[in-house]
Design a protein around this motif. Structure first.
Motif, short mmCIF file in Angstrom:
data_model
loop_
_atom_site.label_atom_id
_atom_site.label_comp_id
_atom_site.label_asym_id
_atom_site.label_seq_id
_atom_site.Cartn_x
_atom_site.Cartn_y
_atom_site.Cartn_z
N THR A 45 0.82 -1.22 0.00
CA THR A 45 0.00 0.00 0.00
C THR A 45 0.85 1.27 0.00
O THR A 45 0.51 2.25 -0.68
CB THR A 45 -0.95 0.02 1.21
OG1 THR A 45 -0.19 -0.22 2.40
CG2 THR A 45 -2.02 -1.06 1.08
N ARG A 48 2.31 1.76 -3.50
CA ARG A 48 1.24 2.20 -4.41
C ARG A 48 0.94 3.68 -4.23
O ARG A 48 0.79 4.42 -5.20
CB ARG A 48 -0.04 1.39 -4.15
CG ARG A 48 -0.06 0.05 -4.81
CD ARG A 48 -1.44 -0.55 -4.66
NE ARG A 48 -1.50 -1.83 -5.32
CZ ARG A 48 -2.59 -2.57 -5.37
NH1 ARG A 48 -3.70 -2.15 -4.82
NH2 ARG A 48 -2.57 -3.73 -5.99
N ASP A 62 -5.72 8.40 1.59
CA ASP A 62 -6.70 7.32 1.67
C ASP A 62 -7.28 6.96 0.31
O ASP A 62 -8.31 6.29 0.22
CB ASP A 62 -7.82 7.67 2.65
CG ASP A 62 -8.48 9.01 2.36
OD1 ASP A 62 -8.18 9.62 1.31
OD2 ASP A 62 -9.29 9.45 3.18
N GLU A 64 -7.88 4.91 -3.02
CA GLU A 64 -7.77 3.50 -3.38
C GLU A 64 -8.23 3.32 -4.83
O GLU A 64 -9.39 3.57 -5.15
CB GLU A 64 -8.59 2.61 -2.46
CG GLU A 64 -8.38 1.14 -2.73
CD GLU A 64 -9.05 0.21 -1.72
OE1 GLU A 64 -8.99 -1.00 -1.94
OE2 GLU A 64 -9.62 0.71 -0.75
N TYR A 84 -12.58 5.85 -3.97
CA TYR A 84 -12.42 4.45 -4.34
C TYR A 84 -12.80 4.27 -5.80
O TYR A 84 -13.88 4.70 -6.23
CB TYR A 84 -13.31 3.55 -3.47
CG TYR A 84 -13.25 2.09 -3.87
CD1 TYR A 84 -12.22 1.27 -3.40
CD2 TYR A 84 -14.20 1.55 -4.72
CE1 TYR A 84 -12.16 -0.07 -3.78
CE2 TYR A 84 -14.13 0.21 -5.11
CZ TYR A 84 -13.11 -0.60 -4.64
OH TYR A 84 -13.04 -1.91 -5.01
#
Length: 196
Positions: A45, A48, A62, A64, A84
């Motif tokens: 993570t 990334r 945060d 994704e 997201y």
């Protein structure tokens, strides 16, 4: 005074040549970064996030994005908190794509800022232009949706799966279809409602 570069024309919504060497170099950089992102294991993570922070214009810790995804340049993509994106999303960010907080994208959502002239002679010359897309806070976009250049989607709106968004969509509505149209208006939550 020197004329505008093709990149400056692109960013200002003017017709530009997308085969310009500087723009090609920028696109190649984005391909390289996204390829590195896709090749990382799910538990990486931190690595990334570092790639996204170096690729995108701005993003929050945060963020994704489920791989694979594609962006043309990356630096024109700005993402808020609690974002997201499910797998296979495409961001053609020739102009800015601004995404607010608490936005969720289903799989295969495509956001296109790129636009091509109606005049085929201009298209033959390789000219195109681009117009920004804005997605405000608290928006959910269902899988397989296409959002065209120059669109704004208002706060708290839900776009149904498989929609083709060709016009601005106001806040707090459910909209769906091809072309996307308002199905119904949604209740606006009180401002003091906590967000988890």
């Amino acid at each position: 005074m020197a004329g505008l570069t093709e990149k400056e024309k692109m960013l200002s919504g003017q017709l530009y040549y997308s085969n310009d060497p500087v723009l090609k170099r920028d696109r190649d950089h984005a391909i390289s970064k996204t390829r590195a992102y896709h090749n990382l294991p799910p538990e990486a993570t931190k690595a990334r996030l570092e790639i996204l922070e170096n690729l995108l214009g701005s993003c929050e810790p945060d963020v994704e994005i489920v791989p694979p995804f594609h962006c043309d340049y990356g630096y024109n993509l700005h993402i808020g908190h609690h974002f997201y994106a499910n797998t296979n999303c495409v961001f053609l960010d020739c102009a800015e794509i601004r995404i607010g907080n608490h936005v969720f994208l289903g799989p295969n959502v495509h956001i296109y800022t790129a636009n091509h002239p109606l005049d085929p002679e201009l298209r033959k010359q390789g000219l195109e232009n681009a117009f920004s897309v804005i997605i405000e806070d608290d928006v959910w976009i269902g899988g397989g949706t296409i959002i065209n250049a120059g669109i704004t989607i208002g706060r708290g709106t839900t776009i149904g799966s498989g929609s083709v968004v060709t016009r601005n969509v106001p806040s707090h509505v459910l909209a769906a279809g091809n072309p996307c149209r308002i199905i119904r208006h949604l209740a606006i939550p009180p401002r003091n409602t906590p967000v988890s």
